[in-house]
Design a protein around this motif. Structure first.
Motif, PDB file in Angstrom:
ATOM      1  N   LEU A  92       1.018  -1.417  -0.003  1.00 53.98           N
ATOM      2  CA  LEU A  92      -0.019   0.053  -0.095  1.00 53.98           C
ATOM      3  C   LEU A  92       1.279   0.992  -0.076  1.00 53.98           C
ATOM      4  CD1 LEU A  92      -2.822  -0.875   2.196  1.00 53.98           C
ATOM      5  CD2 LEU A  92      -3.089  -0.779  -0.126  1.00 53.98           C
ATOM      6  N   GLU A  93       0.088   1.841  -0.742  1.00 55.48           N
ATOM      7  CA  GLU A  93       1.393   3.365  -0.809  1.00 55.48           C
ATOM      8  C   GLU A  93       0.771   4.130  -0.396  1.00 55.48           C
ATOM      9  OE1 GLU A  93       1.378   4.929  -4.932  1.00 55.48           O
ATOM     10  OE2 GLU A  93       2.610   3.049  -5.554  1.00 55.48           O
ATOM     11  N   ASP A  94       2.285   5.105   0.403  1.00 56.20           N
ATOM     12  CA  ASP A  94       1.522   6.343   1.912  1.00 56.20           C
ATOM     13  C   ASP A  94       1.415   5.958   2.533  1.00 56.20           C
ATOM     14  OD1 ASP A  94       2.847   7.637  -0.241  1.00 56.20           O
ATOM     15  OD2 ASP A  94       1.330   8.365  -1.763  1.00 56.20           O
ATOM     16  N   PHE A  95       1.339   4.390   3.168  1.00 52.52           N
ATOM     17  CA  PHE A  95       0.900   4.357   4.163  1.00 52.52           C
ATOM     18  C   PHE A  95       1.720   3.509   5.551  1.00 52.52           C
ATOM     19  CE2 PHE A  95      -1.382   0.738   6.800  1.00 52.52           C
ATOM     20  CZ  PHE A  95      -2.598   0.701   6.267  1.00 52.52           C
ATOM     21  N   PRO A  96       1.895   4.194   6.613  1.00 47.80           N
ATOM     22  CA  PRO A  96       0.296   4.243   7.172  1.00 47.80           C
ATOM     23  C   PRO A  96       0.820   6.283   6.768  1.00 47.80           C
ATOM     24  CG  PRO A  96       1.719   4.558   8.667  1.00 47.80           C
ATOM     25  CD  PRO A  96       2.829   4.044   7.788  1.00 47.80           C
ATOM     26  N   SER A  97      -0.858   6.968   7.007  1.00 47.12           N
ATOM     27  CA  SER A  97      -1.252   7.736   6.962  1.00 47.12           C
ATOM     28  C   SER A  97      -1.210   8.579   8.465  1.00 47.12           C
ATOM     29  CB  SER A  97      -2.176   8.602   6.393  1.00 47.12           C
ATOM     30  OG  SER A  97      -2.887   7.945   7.066  1.00 47.12           O
ATOM     31  N   LYS A  98      -1.524   9.780   9.182  1.00 44.98           N
ATOM     32  CA  LYS A  98      -1.743  10.514  10.228  1.00 44.98           C
ATOM     33  C   LYS A  98      -3.292   9.746  10.344  1.00 44.98           C
ATOM     34  CE  LYS A  98       1.307  14.200   9.533  1.00 44.98           C
ATOM     35  NZ  LYS A  98       1.665  15.809   9.730  1.00 44.98           N
ATOM     36  N   ASP A  99      -3.847   9.288   9.446  1.00 52.87           N
ATOM     37  CA  ASP A  99      -5.676   9.188  10.260  1.00 52.87           C
ATOM     38  C   ASP A  99      -5.718   7.332   9.842  1.00 52.87           C
ATOM     39  OD1 ASP A  99      -8.172   8.839  10.191  1.00 52.87           O
ATOM     40  OD2 ASP A  99      -8.183  10.329   8.899  1.00 52.87           O
ATOM     41  N   ALA A 100      -6.116   7.091  11.335  1.00 51.52           N
ATOM     42  CA  ALA A 100      -5.858   5.797  11.764  1.00 51.52           C
ATOM     43  C   ALA A 100      -7.143   5.764  10.759  1.00 51.52           C
ATOM     44  CB  ALA A 100      -5.896   5.333  13.209  1.00 51.52           C
ATOM     45  N   VAL A 101      -8.177   6.354  10.940  1.00 57.20           N
ATOM     46  CA  VAL A 101     -10.239   5.545  10.669  1.00 57.20           C
ATOM     47  C   VAL A 101      -9.964   5.711   8.755  1.00 57.20           C
ATOM     48  CG1 VAL A 101     -12.092   6.460   9.687  1.00 57.20           C
ATOM     49  CG2 VAL A 101     -11.167   7.446  11.899  1.00 57.20           C
ATOM     50  N   ALA A 102      -8.784   6.654   8.261  1.00 62.11           N
ATOM     51  CA  ALA A 102      -9.089   7.026   7.328  1.00 62.11           C
ATOM     52  C   ALA A 102      -8.134   4.987   6.378  1.00 62.11           C
ATOM     53  CB  ALA A 102      -8.179   7.783   6.756  1.00 62.11           C
ATOM     54  N   ASP A 103      -7.012   4.768   7.212  1.00 57.04           N
ATOM     55  CA  ASP A 103      -5.603   3.570   7.200  1.00 57.04           C
ATOM     56  C   ASP A 103      -6.900   2.331   7.370  1.00 57.04           C
ATOM     57  OD1 ASP A 103      -3.627   5.203   6.727  1.00 57.04           O
ATOM     58  OD2 ASP A 103      -3.091   4.809   8.168  1.00 57.04           O
ATOM     59  N   SER A 104      -7.804   2.314   8.138  1.00 59.49           N
ATOM     60  CA  SER A 104      -8.312   1.433   8.531  1.00 59.49           C
ATOM     61  C   SER A 104      -9.575   1.102   7.200  1.00 59.49           C
ATOM     62  CB  SER A 104      -9.507   1.321  10.299  1.00 59.49           C
ATOM     63  OG  SER A 104      -8.277   1.811  10.815  1.00 59.49           O
ATOM     64  N   ALA A 105     -10.073   2.162   6.180  1.00 60.66           N
ATOM     65  CA  ALA A 105     -10.869   2.055   5.265  1.00 60.66           C
ATOM     66  C   ALA A 105     -10.166   1.666   4.419  1.00 60.66           C
ATOM     67  CB  ALA A 105     -11.285   2.998   4.906  1.00 60.66           C
ATOM     68  N   ARG A 106      -8.965   1.603   4.131  1.00 55.53           N
ATOM     69  CA  ARG A 106      -7.744   1.568   3.414  1.00 55.53           C
ATOM     70  C   ARG A 106      -8.180  -0.013   3.172  1.00 55.53           C
ATOM     71  NH1 ARG A 106      -2.853   4.625   1.554  1.00 55.53           N
ATOM     72  NH2 ARG A 106      -2.655   2.920   0.356  1.00 55.53           N
ATOM     73  N   VAL A 107      -7.875  -0.702   4.430  1.00 59.42           N
ATOM     74  CA  VAL A 107      -7.522  -2.029   4.774  1.00 59.42           C
ATOM     75  C   VAL A 107      -8.770  -2.659   4.429  1.00 59.42           C
ATOM     76  CG1 VAL A 107      -6.771  -3.462   6.433  1.00 59.42           C
ATOM     77  CG2 VAL A 107      -5.622  -2.192   6.155  1.00 59.42           C
ATOM     78  N   ASN A 108      -9.858  -1.851   4.950  1.00 56.87           N
ATOM     79  CA  ASN A 108     -10.874  -3.233   4.256  1.00 56.87           C
ATOM     80  C   ASN A 108     -11.794  -2.735   3.161  1.00 56.87           C
ATOM     81  OD1 ASN A 108     -11.809  -3.381   8.160  1.00 56.87           O
ATOM     82  ND2 ASN A 108     -13.242  -1.362   8.051  1.00 56.87           N
ATOM     83  N   ALA A 109     -10.998  -1.864   2.139  1.00 51.26           N
ATOM     84  CA  ALA A 109     -11.653  -2.125   1.379  1.00 51.26           C
ATOM     85  C   ALA A 109     -10.514  -3.322   0.318  1.00 51.26           C
ATOM     86  CB  ALA A 109     -11.151  -0.490   0.310  1.00 51.26           C
TER      87      ALA A 109
END
Length: 305
Positions: free
Chosen positions: A257-274
């Motif tokens: 995954l590119e640019d992972f992790p970000s500073k946003d745990a919610v956004a990162d969790s959404a990317r993993v779920n996707a």
């Protein structure tokens, strides 16, 4: 029983109170050595029995399918539900075979795509967190991947000490190490040292740090460990797709995954779920739909089950 480590299952539990469970494990180890064709026949039959008798799990799976796949009509979802229970039954034999049996027949036809991503990260000495979901093929495909990279895993401890010993002993036949879900520091050390770690963050784990992130468009309590592992260890996060196609297994390793992790745990969790959602859409009947994935709701409303 000696205190086990991530690379040792310890000693077999002793005492008369464990004899019934030890006998059960011996029976499972025997079933793991049956011919693969017979295992599949028995697995489908076992799945049919589970569909008929496990009413609460059947209901949970039906609700999950309705929430996650609203575009399907009711008849199609019912067919998928029945198929998922058949794959569940086959998966039980796949688990046993991976732990205690032989996988030579599976090695002959396995297809692995994207292995070069792991080899490149391995050459860099970078830790790799391989993210997948709870599919019935996970144990078999994890074992097949261990032929190519030294893969460790994370797991939830068994309450019964005999099963904990037996399954961990079986997994350590092929895995580099097995970290229980309360062994976070050793798992992080493994990643920092350039190790490979398989992890499935797609279940509602009470007591863990979670956020609500969409899964099939439905808010789902999602553990933030993928974000935290990457943030604290600098590891690459690599989606790991796997499925059974007829008599063969197909493993696909996506680019990190590119640019992972970000500073946003919610956004990162959404990317993993996707990423996990994409895996499910590739092999929907092989996903563990019986888990009550949406038992916690963000607005405090009653769960849909």
């Amino acid at each position: 029983m000696t205190s086990p480590s991530p690379t040792s299952a310890g000693e077999r539990p002793r005492g008369a109170k464990h004899w019934p469970m030890l006998a059960g494990v011996a029976l499972l180890e025997g079933a793991a050595r049956l011919p693969w064709g017979l295992q599949r026949v028995l697995g489908r039959a076992l799945g049919g029995v589970a569909y008929a008798l496990a009413s609460s799990r059947r209901h949970a799976a039906r609700v999950n399918l309705r929430l996650c796949l609203p575009e399907m009509d009711e008849a199609a979802r019912t067919r998928l539900l029945r198929e998922s229970f058949r794959d569940f039954g086959i998966g039980l034999f796949e688990f046993a075979r991976a732990w205690w049996g032989e996988v030579a027949p599976m090695r002959r036809d396995v297809v692995i795509e994207g292995l070069e991503h792991l080899k490149e990260l391995q050459a860099q000495g970078r830790g790799v967190l391989m993210v997948s979901g709870h599919f019935m093929t996970l144990e078999m495909c994890g074992r097949l991947l261990c032929d190519h990279v030294p893969l460790a895993g994370m797991y939830r401890r068994y309450r019964n000490p005999v099963m904990e010993w037996a399954v961990k002993r079986g997994r350590l036949r092929y895995a580099a190490a097995m970290f229980a879900n309360d062994e976070i520091r050793p798992a992080m050390r493994h990643l920092k040292q350039g190790g490979f770690l398989w992890y499935a963050p797609d279940q509602d784990m009470r007591g863990k740090e979670t956020v609500f992130a969409p899964f099939f468009g439905v808010p789902a309590a999602t553990i933030t460990a993928t974000h935290q592992f990457a943030r604290l260890t600098g590891c690459a996060v690599v989606p790991f797709f796997h499925r059974r196609e007829g008599d063969r297994y197909v493993l696909r390793i996506a680019p990190p995954l590119e640019d992972f992790p970000s500073k946003d745990a919610v956004a990162d969790s959404a990317r993993v779920n996707a990423a996990i959602e994409a895996m499910v859409r590739e092999a929907p009947s092989q996903y563990l739909w019986i888990h009550r994935r949406f038992k916690r709701r963000p607005d405090g409303a009653a769960p849909p089950y």
